[in-house]
Every structure is written in structure tokens, then in C-alpha cells.
Design a protein around this motif. Structure first.
Motif, PDB file in Angstrom:
ATOM      1  N   UNK A 188       0.825  -1.209   0.000  1.00 20.10           N
ATOM      2  CA  UNK A 188       0.000   0.000   0.000  1.00 20.10           C
ATOM      3  C   UNK A 188       0.859   1.259   0.000  1.00 20.10           C
ATOM      4  N   UNK A 189       2.004   1.222   0.667  1.00 22.53           N
ATOM      5  CA  UNK A 189       2.918   2.366   0.631  1.00 22.53           C
ATOM      6  C   UNK A 189       3.416   2.598  -0.786  1.00 22.53           C
ATOM      7  N   UNK A 190       3.787   1.534  -1.462  1.00 27.03           N
ATOM      8  CA  UNK A 190       4.288   1.661  -2.827  1.00 27.03           C
ATOM      9  C   UNK A 190       3.187   2.107  -3.793  1.00 27.03           C
ATOM     10  N   UNK A 191       1.958   1.703  -3.504  1.00 26.05           N
ATOM     11  CA  UNK A 191       0.835   2.095  -4.367  1.00 26.05           C
ATOM     12  C   UNK A 191       0.276   3.462  -4.012  1.00 26.05           C
ATOM     13  N   UNK A 192       0.791   4.088  -2.937  1.00 27.01           N
ATOM     14  CA  UNK A 192       0.334   5.397  -2.467  1.00 27.01           C
ATOM     15  C   UNK A 192      -1.158   5.379  -2.101  1.00 27.01           C
ATOM     16  N   UNK A 247      -3.811   4.883   1.161  1.00 26.78           N
ATOM     17  CA  UNK A 247      -3.933   4.872   2.617  1.00 26.78           C
ATOM     18  C   UNK A 247      -4.559   3.558   3.079  1.00 26.78           C
ATOM     19  N   UNK A 248      -3.996   2.915   4.092  1.00 27.59           N
ATOM     20  CA  UNK A 248      -4.477   1.576   4.481  1.00 27.59           C
ATOM     21  C   UNK A 248      -5.898   1.540   5.009  1.00 27.59           C
ATOM     22  N   UNK A 273      10.144   0.855   9.567  1.00 29.55           N
ATOM     23  CA  UNK A 273       8.950   0.839  10.414  1.00 29.55           C
ATOM     24  C   UNK A 273       9.278   0.694  11.897  1.00 29.55           C
ATOM     25  N   UNK A 274      10.419   0.104  12.217  1.00 32.96           N
ATOM     26  CA  UNK A 274      10.774  -0.104  13.621  1.00 32.96           C
ATOM     27  C   UNK A 274      11.839   0.872  14.116  1.00 32.96           C
ATOM     28  N   UNK A 275      12.148   1.897  13.318  1.00 31.38           N
ATOM     29  CA  UNK A 275      13.075   2.927  13.778  1.00 31.38           C
ATOM     30  C   UNK A 275      12.464   3.698  14.946  1.00 31.38           C
ATOM     31  N   UNK A 276      13.308   4.308  15.759  1.00 30.95           N
ATOM     32  CA  UNK A 276      12.806   5.079  16.902  1.00 30.95           C
ATOM     33  C   UNK A 276      11.978   6.283  16.440  1.00 30.95           C
ATOM     34  N   UNK A 277      12.404   6.933  15.372  1.00 33.43           N
ATOM     35  CA  UNK A 277      11.642   8.029  14.764  1.00 33.43           C
ATOM     36  C   UNK A 277      11.537   7.743  13.271  1.00 33.43           C
ATOM     37  N   UNK A 329      -4.179  -4.964  13.655  1.00 31.88           N
ATOM     38  CA  UNK A 329      -2.736  -5.104  13.461  1.00 31.88           C
ATOM     39  C   UNK A 329      -2.065  -3.743  13.385  1.00 31.88           C
ATOM     40  N   UNK A 330      -0.859  -3.668  13.934  1.00 34.32           N
ATOM     41  CA  UNK A 330      -0.085  -2.439  13.834  1.00 34.32           C
ATOM     42  C   UNK A 330       0.177  -2.125  12.367  1.00 34.32           C
ATOM     43  N   UNK A 331      -0.158  -0.912  11.990  1.00 30.67           N
ATOM     44  CA  UNK A 331      -0.074  -0.508  10.597  1.00 30.67           C
ATOM     45  C   UNK A 331       0.762   0.758  10.491  1.00 30.67           C
ATOM     46  N   UNK A 332       1.695   0.773   9.555  1.00 31.73           N
ATOM     47  CA  UNK A 332       2.598   1.900   9.353  1.00 31.73           C
ATOM     48  C   UNK A 332       2.391   2.443   7.951  1.00 31.73           C
TER      49      UNK A 332
END
Length: 260
Positions: free
Chosen positions: A178-182, A184-185, A228-232, A250-253
Motif C-alpha cells: 500500500x505504501x508503494x501504491x500510495x 492509505x491503508x 517501520x521499527x526505527x525510533x523516529x 494489526x499495527x499498521x505503518x
């Protein structure tokens, strides 16, 4: 959590290690991973049988055992994996089932959390499992993909993760696609235009191709999964701060700038 690319990798492990090999011993170290079969029956049914050509549908792996034998079925849950080991390799704490083959190598089912596991089923049960699944994400065509998603009220990510709609996609894959397709989830699937659906399908194919080659959803610097798991966490495409919420439990980024 193992998704389609991981399970495809486990299929390759099984093919390289066990195809056409005879099972000479079955050691069930933890019956907590067995589903619908006892340790005694698993040993009785598998010992002496030859493993056939493994095949996968979504996150499920199927292995026939001889012409008239049952099918060995694996579902890897959150933490399962399949390893090919030499007999002198130390058995690890989470190795739950060991299949010794006629060349002395072992197929080891390793699983920490034991949320799914191993089944031994007949052809009718194989059909029941596959009938409850949508088409495999690697093989679904564009027109079928658009038909499966169009008209559904739920968030597009929830639809993509529904194994009865499309089999094989998990949390990481859906966020990356979804990120690559632009897209929104949380967008209702029925609100996506045909152009957007075509774009999601195309990106799904590319992400799966790369991930299958890597044997997992790779955490590359140019991928959402790499941040996705970076601190910021910031978007690797535009540098915007990534958002994180729950969609379908589910956690979604996603990137609120790129994905709207």
C-alpha cells in the motif's frame, strides 16, 4: 510472522532436503504443535513413507506422502520455520518435530510460540482447507484481483490480509504494497478507483517477486519495512514522519504525506 515469501522459502527447503526421501524416524519433542493428530499416529503414518512434491497455497504448505498416504500440512503461525539439518547439529530449544530421512539429514520444525503447527490429513481435508482460502497472491490476475476487492466496505488493508479473499499476504507485505501504491491503508476498498486497484495489484506483484527471492519481506533502506521499527521512522520516499496505528487489529505503518 511468516508470510507467503517465507513459506515459499520453507517449501524450497523441504524440496531440497526431503523430496523423494523416505522418513526413517519421527521424533515429536513437543506435541503442542500438533493439530488433530497424536504424536503416536504421526510416527505410525509417516515412518517408512516417502515425501512427495511439496506445494504451497498462501501461508499453508502441503506435502503428500506416497501414492496412498496422507498429506503432511504445515502452518507456521507467528514464529514457525522449517530447517534442514545434519544429524550432528545440536537440537535447539524450540525444535518441536524432527523428521529423520534416509540420508540421515533431518527436517526440523522450529516454533517458539506454537500458535499453529502440523497436521496430517486426507484429500478431503486438504480440499476443505484450500476451499476456505482465496486465490494465492502470487498467481491472482489483475481482473480477478479488482473483482475481489471492489465493493467491499472494509479498509483495504483488512481486505488484503483476509486469507479468504487473497491467500498469503500478511502485515508487512500489506503495508509495503500500500505504501508503494500510495494508498492509505484505512481507505475502504470499495472507494478505490480502478486505476488505484490496478496500481495496488502491480505493486503487489513486484513486492512479492523481490520478497520471494529474498525468502522474506526484506528490511531494505529503500523499503517501508526497513524503517517501520526505527525510533523516529521517516518515509524513505519523501522523508515525512511515518504514522502508526492499528487497522484490522494489526499495527499498521504508513506515510500520511505519500498515502494521503
Amino acid at each position: 510472522m511468516p508470510e507467503l515469501p517465507d513459506v515459499e522459502g520453507f517449501r524450497e527447503v523441504l524440496t531440497a532436503c526431503g523430496r523423494h526421501r523416505r522418513v526413517t524416524d519421527v521424533e515429536v519433542r513437543d506435541a503442542g504443535v500438533l493439530r488433530g493428530v497424536s504424536a503416536q499416529r504421526l510416527r505410525r503414518e509417516l515412518k517408512g513413507r516417502r515425501l512427495g512434491e511439496a506445494w504451497r497455497h498462501g501461508k499453508w504448505l502441503f506435502v503428500p506422502t506416497g501414492h496412498d498416504g496422507p498429506t503432511l500440512v504445515w502452518h507456521f503461525g507467528m514464529t514457525g520455520s522449517l530447517r534442514c539439518c545434519s544429524p550432528d547439529e545440536p537440537v535447539e530449544r524450540h525444535d518441536r518435530i524432527l523428521l529423520t530421512l534416509d540420508d540421515s539429514r533431518q527436517l526440523r520444525y522450529r516454533d517458539q510460540r506454537k500458535l499453529q503447527g502440523v497436521r496430517l490429513v486426507d484429500d478431503t481435508e486438504v480440499e476443505r482447507i484450500t476451499d476456505g482460502l482465496g486465490p494465492d497472491a502470487l498467481t491472482v490476475r489483475g481482473a480477478e484481483f479488482r473483482e475481489l476487492l471492489s465493493g467491499r466496505r472494509r479498509a483495504v488493508k483488512s481486505v488484503l490480509m483476509d486469507q479468504s479473499v487473497i491467500a498469503g499476504l500478511g502485515n508487512l507485505l500489506c503495508d509495503e504494497i500500500l505504501w508503494r501504491a500510495r494508498v492509505a491503508p484505512r481507505t475502504p476498498a470499495r472507494d478505490l478507483s480502478e486505476t488505484a486497484l490496478r496500481r495496488v495489484h502491480a505493486r503487489m506483484g513486484r513486492v512479492l517477486e523481490t520478497s520471494v527471492h529474498a525468502g522474506c519481506v526484506p528490511p531494505r533502506p529503500s523499503w517501508l519495512t526497513g524503517h517501520r521499527d526505527d525510533s523516529d521512522p521517516t518515509c524513505p520516499r519523501c522523508g515525512w514522519l511515518l504514522s502508526s496505528h492499528r487497522v484490522g487489529g494489526r499495527r499498521t505503518v504508513w506515510c500520511p504525506r505519500c498515502q494521503g
